[in-house]
Write a protein that holds these residues in place. Structure first.
Motif, mmCIF file in Angstrom:
data_model
loop_
_atom_site.group_PDB
_atom_site.id
_atom_site.type_symbol
_atom_site.label_atom_id
_atom_site.label_comp_id
_atom_site.label_asym_id
_atom_site.label_seq_id
_atom_site.Cartn_x
_atom_site.Cartn_y
_atom_site.Cartn_z
ATOM 1 N N ALA A 231 1.242 -1.330 -0.427
ATOM 2 C CA ALA A 231 -0.197 0.207 -0.077
ATOM 3 C C ALA A 231 0.811 0.867 0.025
ATOM 4 O O ALA A 231 0.289 2.039 -0.812
ATOM 5 C CB ALA A 231 -0.846 -0.159 1.320
ATOM 6 N N ASP A 232 1.847 1.320 0.872
ATOM 7 C CA ASP A 232 3.095 2.351 0.615
ATOM 8 C C ASP A 232 3.364 3.067 -0.362
ATOM 9 O O ASP A 232 3.158 3.888 -0.774
ATOM 10 C CB ASP A 232 4.258 1.735 1.582
ATOM 11 C CG ASP A 232 3.470 2.214 3.678
ATOM 12 O OD1 ASP A 232 2.018 2.978 3.320
ATOM 13 O OD2 ASP A 232 3.519 1.855 3.907
ATOM 14 N N ARG A 233 4.010 1.629 -1.178
ATOM 15 C CA ARG A 233 4.395 2.037 -3.115
ATOM 16 C C ARG A 233 3.742 2.154 -3.406
ATOM 17 O O ARG A 233 3.858 2.748 -4.506
ATOM 18 C CB ARG A 233 4.690 0.585 -2.883
ATOM 19 C CG ARG A 233 6.365 -0.218 -2.220
ATOM 20 C CD ARG A 233 7.345 0.711 -2.352
ATOM 21 N NE ARG A 233 8.353 -0.184 -1.201
ATOM 22 C CZ ARG A 233 9.950 0.455 -1.049
ATOM 23 N NH1 ARG A 233 10.042 1.755 -1.905
ATOM 24 N NH2 ARG A 233 10.306 0.133 -0.444
ATOM 25 N N LEU A 234 1.682 1.730 -3.393
ATOM 26 C CA LEU A 234 1.129 2.185 -4.610
ATOM 27 C C LEU A 234 0.857 3.722 -3.950
ATOM 28 O O LEU A 234 0.366 4.429 -5.184
ATOM 29 C CB LEU A 234 0.037 1.098 -4.357
ATOM 30 C CG LEU A 234 0.078 -0.069 -4.806
ATOM 31 C CD1 LEU A 234 -1.539 -1.033 -4.559
ATOM 32 C CD2 LEU A 234 1.068 -0.254 -6.340
ATOM 33 N N ALA A 235 0.541 3.836 -2.572
ATOM 34 C CA ALA A 235 0.580 4.991 -2.591
ATOM 35 C C ALA A 235 1.908 6.752 -2.971
ATOM 36 O O ALA A 235 1.123 7.228 -3.899
ATOM 37 C CB ALA A 235 0.648 5.832 -0.756
ATOM 38 N N ARG A 236 2.687 5.751 -2.934
ATOM 39 C CA ARG A 236 4.144 6.689 -3.525
ATOM 40 C C ARG A 236 3.453 6.665 -5.330
ATOM 41 O O ARG A 236 3.951 7.686 -5.852
ATOM 42 C CB ARG A 236 5.108 5.780 -2.829
ATOM 43 C CG ARG A 236 6.419 6.969 -4.403
ATOM 44 C CD ARG A 236 6.693 8.023 -3.683
ATOM 45 N NE ARG A 236 6.793 8.216 -2.227
ATOM 46 C CZ ARG A 236 7.188 9.404 -1.883
ATOM 47 N NH1 ARG A 236 7.040 10.843 -2.394
ATOM 48 N NH2 ARG A 236 6.833 9.521 -0.599
ATOM 49 N N LEU A 237 2.995 5.778 -5.838
ATOM 50 C CA LEU A 237 3.304 5.877 -7.114
ATOM 51 C C LEU A 237 1.719 6.880 -7.154
ATOM 52 O O LEU A 237 1.932 7.640 -8.707
ATOM 53 C CB LEU A 237 3.020 4.124 -7.711
ATOM 54 C CG LEU A 237 4.204 3.285 -7.940
ATOM 55 C CD1 LEU A 237 3.347 2.453 -8.197
ATOM 56 C CD2 LEU A 237 5.267 4.116 -8.658
ATOM 57 N N ALA A 238 1.202 6.796 -6.422
ATOM 58 C CA ALA A 238 -0.201 7.904 -6.828
ATOM 59 C C ALA A 238 0.104 8.915 -6.830
ATOM 60 O O ALA A 238 0.356 9.999 -7.703
ATOM 61 C CB ALA A 238 -1.400 7.490 -6.001
ATOM 62 N N LEU A 239 0.723 9.796 -5.872
ATOM 63 C CA LEU A 239 1.391 10.797 -5.297
ATOM 64 C C LEU A 239 2.230 10.884 -7.230
ATOM 65 O O LEU A 239 2.700 12.488 -7.431
ATOM 66 C CB LEU A 239 2.631 11.155 -4.322
ATOM 67 C CG LEU A 239 1.644 10.614 -2.965
ATOM 68 C CD1 LEU A 239 2.858 10.743 -1.773
ATOM 69 C CD2 LEU A 239 1.147 11.522 -2.420
ATOM 70 N N GLU A 240 2.960 10.352 -7.124
ATOM 71 C CA GLU A 240 3.921 10.526 -8.397
ATOM 72 C C GLU A 240 3.405 10.415 -10.459
ATOM 73 O O GLU A 240 3.698 11.270 -11.168
ATOM 74 C CB GLU A 240 4.979 9.829 -8.972
ATOM 75 C CG GLU A 240 5.725 10.104 -7.568
ATOM 76 C CD GLU A 240 6.973 8.326 -7.570
ATOM 77 O OE1 GLU A 240 6.924 7.696 -8.016
ATOM 78 O OE2 GLU A 240 7.857 8.557 -6.845
ATOM 79 N N GLY A 241 1.555 10.748 -9.778
ATOM 80 C CA GLY A 241 0.872 10.611 -10.533
ATOM 81 C C GLY A 241 0.505 9.344 -11.798
ATOM 82 O O GLY A 241 0.091 9.844 -12.794
ATOM 83 N N HIS A 242 0.990 8.198 -11.529
ATOM 84 C CA HIS A 242 1.460 7.222 -11.960
ATOM 85 C C HIS A 242 0.267 6.343 -12.356
ATOM 86 O O HIS A 242 0.333 5.228 -13.725
ATOM 87 C CB HIS A 242 2.199 6.136 -12.120
ATOM 88 C CG HIS A 242 4.494 6.734 -12.099
ATOM 89 N ND1 HIS A 242 4.671 7.366 -13.067
ATOM 90 C CD2 HIS A 242 5.070 7.192 -11.233
ATOM 91 C CE1 HIS A 242 6.130 7.363 -12.707
ATOM 92 N NE2 HIS A 242 5.504 7.069 -11.741
#
Length: 209
Positions: free
Chosen positions: A142-153
């Motif tokens: 979840a933490d990794r996916l949250a980071r990807l979301a913040l980066e717009g991926h």
């Protein structure tokens, strides 16, 4: 105690735990005997009792040790997502394949079968594996996916739920296809499952125009 003696004690303990898992997985907890475990570990029966006290405690320690190994392998797989770069489908597929490989590992299947069979007698072990393995891995993903979301991926509002969805897409087909761990799923088939899971996940969570 000298470092050499301490090292020997640690190695002997590991040998007993490995032998215990082999015997428990093969025989089941009720049918497994401490003398079988001692023989497989190459130690005296008294040595097993000196290290673990009784069969029940040895079983719990065996499950705990396997859970620690499973946690380390799964977290290492999720950590690969930190190197996603510009090719998210490839990165997710790489991570997915590693997670599927962890799930399909013979020890993982044997561990799940033991838990299914012995949970009524040892309900605390389900808590141990859930809190000690499943939840930390889900949180890391979840933490990794949250980071990807913040980066717009990707476009997600609930990283924990998105991690749950991705995990379900990856592992959902494996129980039936493996016939509950009695059939080895070939590498190409595991890869196809992973690619399909990633494609479905990205279709659902692709960034909106």
């Amino acid at each position: 105690m000298s470092p050499q003696l301490d090292r020997g004690r640690i190695d002997k303990r590991k040998d007993i735990l490995d032998a215990a898992f082999s015997v428990f997985a093969r025989e089941g907890y009720p049918q497994a005997h401490v003398d079988q475990i001692a023989a497989e570990a190459g130690v005296a029966k008294a040595t097993v009792y000196n290290h673990f006290g009784d069969k029940e405690n040895l079983f719990r320690e065996t499950i705990a040790a396997l859970s620690e190994r499973a946690l380390a392998r799964n977290l290492a797989a999720v950590a690969l997502l930190a190197k996603a770069g510009d090719n998210l489908p490839a990165a997710l597929t790489n991570v997915g394949i590693h997670l599927v490989d962890c799930y399909c590992d013979p020890q993982s299947w044997a561990l799940r079968r033991l838990l299914y069979a012995e949970t009524p007698q040892f309900p605390d072990l389900l808590e141990l594996t859930q809190v000690g393995v499943a939840e930390p891995v889900a949180q890391a993903l979840a933490d990794r996916l949250a980071r990807l979301a913040l980066e717009g991926h990707i476009d997600i509002s609930d990283p924990a739920l998105a991690a749950e969805h991705l995990t379900a897409l990856l592992t959902g087909p494996l129980e039936a296809r493996s016939r509950f761990g009695t059939r080895c799923i070939p590498r190409l088939e595991r890869k196809a499952i992973t690619e399909s899971a990633v494609a479905t996940f990205l279709s659902a969570f692709a960034p909106r125009p």
